[in-house]
Every structure is written in C-alpha cells, then in structure tokens.
Design a protein around this motif. Sequence first.
Motif, PDB file in Angstrom:
ATOM      1  N   GLY A   1      -4.615   2.507   9.561  1.00 43.00           N
ATOM      2  CA  GLY A   1      -3.897   3.336   8.594  1.00 43.00           C
ATOM      3  C   GLY A   1      -2.576   2.719   8.194  1.00 43.00           C
ATOM      4  N   THR A   2      -1.786   2.331   9.188  1.00 42.43           N
ATOM      5  CA  THR A   2      -0.467   1.759   8.873  1.00 42.43           C
ATOM      6  C   THR A   2      -0.608   0.368   8.266  1.00 42.43           C
ATOM      7  OG1 THR A   2      -0.322   1.235  11.237  1.00 42.43           O
ATOM      8  CG2 THR A   2       0.954   3.113  10.446  1.00 42.43           C
ATOM      9  N   ARG A   3      -1.650  -0.377   8.650  1.00 46.41           N
ATOM     10  CA  ARG A   3      -1.893  -1.686   8.022  1.00 46.41           C
ATOM     11  C   ARG A   3      -2.161  -1.499   6.532  1.00 46.41           C
ATOM     12  NH1 ARG A   3      -3.851  -3.884  12.679  1.00 46.41           N
ATOM     13  NH2 ARG A   3      -5.897  -2.924  12.554  1.00 46.41           N
ATOM     14  N   HIS A   4      -2.944  -0.471   6.236  1.00 44.39           N
ATOM     15  CA  HIS A   4      -3.278  -0.186   4.849  1.00 44.39           C
ATOM     16  C   HIS A   4      -2.032   0.218   4.060  1.00 44.39           C
ATOM     17  CE1 HIS A   4      -6.996   0.076   2.558  1.00 44.39           C
ATOM     18  NE2 HIS A   4      -6.324   0.899   1.771  1.00 44.39           N
ATOM     19  N   LEU A   5      -1.215   1.068   4.668  1.00 47.33           N
ATOM     20  CA  LEU A   5       0.027   1.492   4.013  1.00 47.33           C
ATOM     21  C   LEU A   5       0.935   0.297   3.749  1.00 47.33           C
ATOM     22  CD1 LEU A   5       1.389   4.704   5.758  1.00 47.33           C
ATOM     23  CD2 LEU A   5       0.807   4.395   3.347  1.00 47.33           C
ATOM     24  N   ALA A   6       1.004  -0.587   4.730  1.00 53.41           N
ATOM     25  CA  ALA A   6       1.889  -1.751   4.616  1.00 53.41           C
ATOM     26  C   ALA A   6       1.418  -2.697   3.518  1.00 53.41           C
ATOM     27  CB  ALA A   6       1.967  -2.485   5.952  1.00 53.41           C
ATOM     28  N   ALA A   7       0.149  -2.583   3.132  1.00 54.57           N
ATOM     29  CA  ALA A   7      -0.396  -3.456   2.094  1.00 54.57           C
ATOM     30  C   ALA A   7      -0.166  -2.891   0.690  1.00 54.57           C
ATOM     31  CB  ALA A   7      -1.892  -3.676   2.334  1.00 54.57           C
ATOM     32  N   ALA A   8       0.476  -1.723   0.607  1.00 50.35           N
ATOM     33  CA  ALA A   8       0.725  -1.110  -0.710  1.00 50.35           C
ATOM     34  C   ALA A   8       1.577  -2.053  -1.566  1.00 50.35           C
ATOM     35  CB  ALA A   8       1.437   0.220  -0.537  1.00 50.35           C
ATOM     36  N   GLU A   9       1.364  -1.959  -2.873  1.00 52.13           N
ATOM     37  CA  GLU A   9       2.122  -2.807  -3.790  1.00 52.13           C
ATOM     38  C   GLU A   9       3.004  -1.957  -4.694  1.00 52.13           C
ATOM     39  OE1 GLU A   9      -0.800  -5.171  -5.810  1.00 52.13           O
ATOM     40  OE2 GLU A   9      -1.435  -6.131  -3.929  1.00 52.13           O
TER      41      GLU A   9
ATOM     42  N   VAL B   1       0.739   4.523  -6.074  1.00 51.08           N
ATOM     43  CA  VAL B   1       1.112   5.921  -5.854  1.00 51.08           C
ATOM     44  C   VAL B   1       0.762   6.305  -4.424  1.00 51.08           C
ATOM     45  CG1 VAL B   1       0.627   8.307  -6.517  1.00 51.08           C
ATOM     46  CG2 VAL B   1       0.898   6.544  -8.279  1.00 51.08           C
ATOM     47  N   ILE B   2       1.711   6.902  -3.742  1.00 51.83           N
ATOM     48  CA  ILE B   2       1.514   7.306  -2.354  1.00 51.83           C
ATOM     49  C   ILE B   2       1.859   8.785  -2.231  1.00 51.83           C
ATOM     50  CG2 ILE B   2       2.337   6.983   0.022  1.00 51.83           C
ATOM     51  CD1 ILE B   2       2.697   4.020  -0.604  1.00 51.83           C
ATOM     52  N   ASN B   3       0.899   9.553  -1.693  1.00 48.86           N
ATOM     53  CA  ASN B   3       1.063  11.010  -1.593  1.00 48.86           C
ATOM     54  C   ASN B   3       1.612  11.396  -0.225  1.00 48.86           C
ATOM     55  OD1 ASN B   3      -0.260  13.798  -0.752  1.00 48.86           O
ATOM     56  ND2 ASN B   3      -0.080  13.784  -2.973  1.00 48.86           N
ATOM     57  N   MET B   4       2.636  12.246  -0.228  1.00 50.87           N
ATOM     58  CA  MET B   4       3.247  12.650   1.036  1.00 50.87           C
ATOM     59  C   MET B   4       3.473  14.164   1.080  1.00 50.87           C
ATOM     60  SD  MET B   4       5.978   9.643   1.879  1.00 50.87           S
ATOM     61  CE  MET B   4       7.119   9.681   0.528  1.00 50.87           C
ATOM     62  N   VAL B   5       3.353  14.722   2.271  1.00 50.75           N
ATOM     63  CA  VAL B   5       3.765  16.100   2.523  1.00 50.75           C
ATOM     64  C   VAL B   5       5.115  15.999   3.221  1.00 50.75           C
ATOM     65  CG1 VAL B   5       3.216  18.280   3.673  1.00 50.75           C
ATOM     66  CG2 VAL B   5       1.369  16.834   2.793  1.00 50.75           C
ATOM     67  N   LEU B   6       6.096  16.757   2.713  1.00 51.33           N
ATOM     68  CA  LEU B   6       7.445  16.642   3.279  1.00 51.33           C
ATOM     69  C   LEU B   6       8.311  17.843   2.919  1.00 51.33           C
ATOM     70  CD1 LEU B   6       9.640  14.165   1.244  1.00 51.33           C
ATOM     71  CD2 LEU B   6       7.681  15.340   0.268  1.00 51.33           C
TER      72      LEU B   6
ATOM     73  N   MET C   1       9.384  -2.136   4.691  1.00 48.98           N
ATOM     74  CA  MET C   1      10.201  -1.051   4.177  1.00 48.98           C
ATOM     75  C   MET C   1       9.636  -0.642   2.831  1.00 48.98           C
ATOM     76  SD  MET C   1      14.159  -0.953   3.062  1.00 48.98           S
ATOM     77  CE  MET C   1      13.720  -1.267   1.368  1.00 48.98           C
ATOM     78  N   LEU C   2       9.345   0.651   2.666  1.00 49.80           N
ATOM     79  CA  LEU C   2       8.805   1.154   1.407  1.00 49.80           C
ATOM     80  C   LEU C   2       9.800   2.140   0.800  1.00 49.80           C
ATOM     81  CD1 LEU C   2       5.149   2.007   2.606  1.00 49.80           C
ATOM     82  CD2 LEU C   2       5.946  -0.153   1.591  1.00 49.80           C
TER      83      LEU C   2
ATOM     84  N   VAL D   1       1.922  10.996   5.429  1.00 49.78           N
ATOM     85  CA  VAL D   1       1.505  10.131   4.332  1.00 49.78           C
ATOM     86  C   VAL D   1      -0.017  10.077   4.263  1.00 49.78           C
ATOM     87  CG1 VAL D   1       1.733   7.828   3.324  1.00 49.78           C
ATOM     88  CG2 VAL D   1       3.520   8.699   4.827  1.00 49.78           C
ATOM     89  N   ARG D   2      -0.561  10.290   3.075  1.00 53.62           N
ATOM     90  CA  ARG D   2      -2.008  10.143   2.897  1.00 53.62           C
ATOM     91  C   ARG D   2      -2.309   8.673   2.669  1.00 53.62           C
ATOM     92  NH1 ARG D   2      -3.906  13.169  -2.079  1.00 53.62           N
ATOM     93  NH2 ARG D   2      -3.868  11.099  -3.009  1.00 53.62           N
ATOM     94  N   VAL D   3      -3.294   8.176   3.393  1.00 51.57           N
ATOM     95  CA  VAL D   3      -3.648   6.759   3.270  1.00 51.57           C
ATOM     96  C   VAL D   3      -4.921   6.680   2.432  1.00 51.57           C
ATOM     97  CG1 VAL D   3      -4.144   4.636   4.523  1.00 51.57           C
ATOM     98  CG2 VAL D   3      -2.659   6.371   5.557  1.00 51.57           C
ATOM     99  N   ASP D   4      -4.767   6.298   1.167  1.00 50.24           N
ATOM    100  CA  ASP D   4      -5.927   6.250   0.274  1.00 50.24           C
ATOM    101  C   ASP D   4      -6.651   4.915   0.404  1.00 50.24           C
ATOM    102  OD1 ASP D   4      -5.219   8.755  -0.658  1.00 50.24           O
ATOM    103  OD2 ASP D   4      -4.034   7.969  -2.319  1.00 50.24           O
TER     104      ASP D   4
END
Lengths: 253, 304
Positions: free
Chosen positions: A76-84, A88-93, A20-21, A40-43
């Motif tokens: 992609g989702t593995r990388h997102l899940a590793a965020a701390e 900063v996470i960029n999203m279009v919404l 959960m983020l 979500v952009r995955v940097d």
Amino acid sequence: MKQITDFRLVEKQDFGRSVMLRLRAKHALPSINPGQFVQVRVDGSPSTYLRRPISIHDVDLQQNEITLLVQQVGEGTRHLAAAEVDDVINMVLPLGNGFTIPEKNDKVLLVGGGIGIAPLFYFAKVLSEKGIKPTMLLGGKMKSDLIRLAGYQQFGQTFVTTEDGSLGEKGFVTMHSVWQRDGFDRIYVCGPKPMMKAVAKLAASKGTWCEVSLENLMACGLGACLCCVEDTVEGHVCVCKEGPVFNTRRLKW
Amino acid sequence: MVNTTIDLGRGLVLRNPVMTASGTFGYGEEYTDFVDLAQLGGIIVKGTTLHAREGNPYPRMAETPSGMLNCVGLQNKGVQYFIDTIYPRIKDFDTNVLLNLSGSTLEDYVQGAEMVSELEKIPAIELNVSCPNVKQGGMAFGVTTTGISQVVSEVRKVYHKHLMVKLSPNVTNIAEIALAAEAAGADSVSLINTLMGMAIDAEKRKPKLSVITGGLSGACVKPVALRMVWQVSKAVKIPVVGLGGISNATDAVEFMLAGASAIEIGTANFIDPAVSAKVAVGITDYCERFGFQKVTDLIGALEC
C-alpha cells in the motif's frame, strides 16, 4: 468536522525509503490539530483493500494543503509513494485526537524516531506560532532517515541521534546527552513502539508528563470496527478514536 | 418516482432497503459527518452481550486480498450500559436503529432480549448466533438446526417486536438452518456473517491474528454470500436480508435480484464512510433506469 476529500498531488520529494507528498484540495479544509491523521485510499493496488492511516506532517490551510511523509513498508505505501504530480489521492480527515497543547511557559521536548518524526513537524510549527520554542530530539538508523532536518531546526533547537553515527550522536534517542540537561515539563514522543516505551520509561523515572502517538493496525479509522485497540488502564480503547495520542499514564506499559 | 419502502414485517418498515451491518458502523454517531442517517433504511448497532466483554487481544485485524479478517471478539459494555448511556444518544436518529444481540448462554440471550424489548425506539433485534470469534459467541447455536431452534424459540417467547436472525455461512447447508429459524419464529433472517478464515505471517512464522482464526469480510466474500442468499430465499417464506461484500448499488441490486428484501453494508463503510447513502440513491437510479415502480419489484427478480 471530518470530510472525505480528493486531493491533487502538487509536489513530491523522494527521500529513498520515504517520500514527501504535498497534496492540495479544491475546497477549504477543516481545522487540524497536530498529531491527527488521515486515512488514505490507495487506488490501483489490488492487494490493498483498506485505507492507510498516515500522520499529518504539515498543514497549510490558506492553500488547502496537507503534507504527508510516507515510508514504504508494504504494498500500500509502496503504491502511494509511486504517485506522480497531478495524481488524485482521496483522504478521510482529520482523524483522532492530537497532542495536548502545552502551557505557554512549559519547557517542551519532542522526541521522534524514524518516520515517527513526521507529525512533530506540524506540532513544532503550531507551537512556534503560539510562542513556544520546543526542543527536538530526532533519531534514525542513519543520516538519510532524518529528512527535512532544516525544517525542524527553524522551530527550535534540534538534536539528532543515528544508530550508525552518521549524523549527530551515535546510539538511540534515550542515550542522547540532552537528557542530562535541565528537565522538561512535557515530553511528546512518536516513533517505533520499543523506542516510545524506552522514552516513556525515562520520562516516568524523572516524573515528567509524557504523551506518545501510537500506530496500530486500523480498518475504519473512526472508532467503529474496534480493530486497533490498545490495552489501557480503562480496558481496550480504539487508537484511532481515543488516540492516536495517549498520556503514558493511561497505558499499561 | 420509485417507491423504496420495504416492510419486513412485525412493525419493521424501512424507508429504503439499505441498512448498515453490525460492527461496521459503530452506533451511527461515528458516521454522521459523512452520511445523513435519514437516507438509510436502518442502522444495526454493534454486537451487544448481556455482560460487558473486553474482546480479544490485539492484533484483531489482517488485510487479505479484497477483504479483511477480524477477531474483535464482541468487545462491548453490555446491554445495561447500552440502555443507560448509548440508547439516549441515538434513539432519536431519523432511521430504524436495530440492536445486534449476542450471547454465550441461552439465558443471556433471553435476558438481553427482554431488556431490549423495553426500548421504545428499537424496533427490532438482529440475533447474532454466528459470531466466529469467541468460544461461546453464539456460533454454537448458529451451526445446528437444533441449536438455532432452541435459541430463536426461547427469545421469541419474550421478544414481541421484529426478530431478525443473523446466520453463519460456516455450515454445510444454510437453507436448513434458515428453515429452522423460520419455524422457531424468526421474522426475518440476515446473511451472511463472516466466513471463518486465517492469515499467516510467513516471515515470522506466526498467525497474523491474536486468536489465530477470524472472520473474513469484504468484497471477496460477495459471491459466496450471493449464492447463500439465493439458496435461502428459495427455501424460506420470511424476508431475507442480504449482506456480504456489498460495496456499491450494483452489488446491492444483485442481492435483491437473488431474493433479498433488504441489504446491509458492512466492510465497505471502512473504505468509503459515505457509501451507504450512495447505495440507497443508486438502487433508486437502477429502478428508474429499468422502469421498476417500486423497489420490492427487484426482490427475486433474477431471470434464470
């Protein structure tokens, strides 16, 4: 109005296969309907070129916050899940159309399967703010799939199925005893396609109005690239722009 | 103050070299929350055919390293629908609106072009003879010099505004194809369309795309596109519009240095919906930084 916004990760909870983020923007967010999604952009993940469409799990407009449940299915989702926290996470919404808001006296059933339970949280919250108490039926493979269960329970009666029987009734959501009870006026479904098709079939057999939230492979998320189409009675339509929520009457299921 | 105006000839004047590529920007409407269209040289709207097409089945997209494959297959509602329903909504955009026209027969191209020529606010057609995703998607015309001569010269007879011809990279010598388009009356050429590719799901032992092959786009194709723009711009006298993997202003400048008079942004619109306007600003910044008075000074300014 849609926006491209940098969010700061303010809280992260690990649920094993999912995280959960909770993400906070500096500026005010636009109004968001339950069932809409973000891109979500995955940097920093070289093999992830495109944004990832993720449903909106919760919204707090006072705090400029969006909460996502991310299941790890690929790079992609593995990388997102590793965020701390503080990343900063960029999203279009917000993208797509949400669920149709029911009438005040409608008896509403929300059916979620696996990570498909995610958008039903915000939907149940909005419904309860409108004085509508939804019944919820949430299914997973096992107990650990049913995350934040207490959160759902605050908005209405919540039933559970697991395939291994580790929580609630054993089996699929379509086998649950809630279907033997009084009818519902509106059924909303989000989950894996075979599960949504099974629920849609059940709803159709009872003649009940039913909306499902689809999740097709997307590139733009804006209705420009025409990649994420679903075959409907009106022909191919973009899930990102015309959906992701569809009345099952529109679908060729 | 940098002069950013680009005159591509026969009435097509861009306020700056940045356009958006067909199929990546919808009809412009999808992007107005992110981009002020008045900041762009033009938008090229979705590939349109004389008759409506449902396109290919799902799945139509596969992500690849630094890029993506698509096999949309020219889904569109046809030229007449465009004229009746879409054109009235977008004709007053404060930018050049170009229509990308595709077809499967010579007659389709000619009839489509005739109908579009009536539209006052469409200053140019981008003739798509290079869609790799449908059996008769025009690529048959775009991969031989005789094919391209035929379709361009026939359309030229009925279409008197700016005629841009979009070239396929899936050929052995793209400069020859460009020369044939020029000789047949094209006012400009745009390149490259997508590269034919394919993706496989090894776990399922199945192709990732419904029709097995698709067109590759995104950052990964940029070196190929840049090379082809350079080769073509040395061969032809008409303006060259460069596209293929442009993701930022530096990429755009590289294409201009290689010989492009203008550029198109494609797949990058999916990753940053606001990128097109940023590229336009960035090109001007580049000119200021190096003391170029006008953006046309960049065209072919590669030192080698």
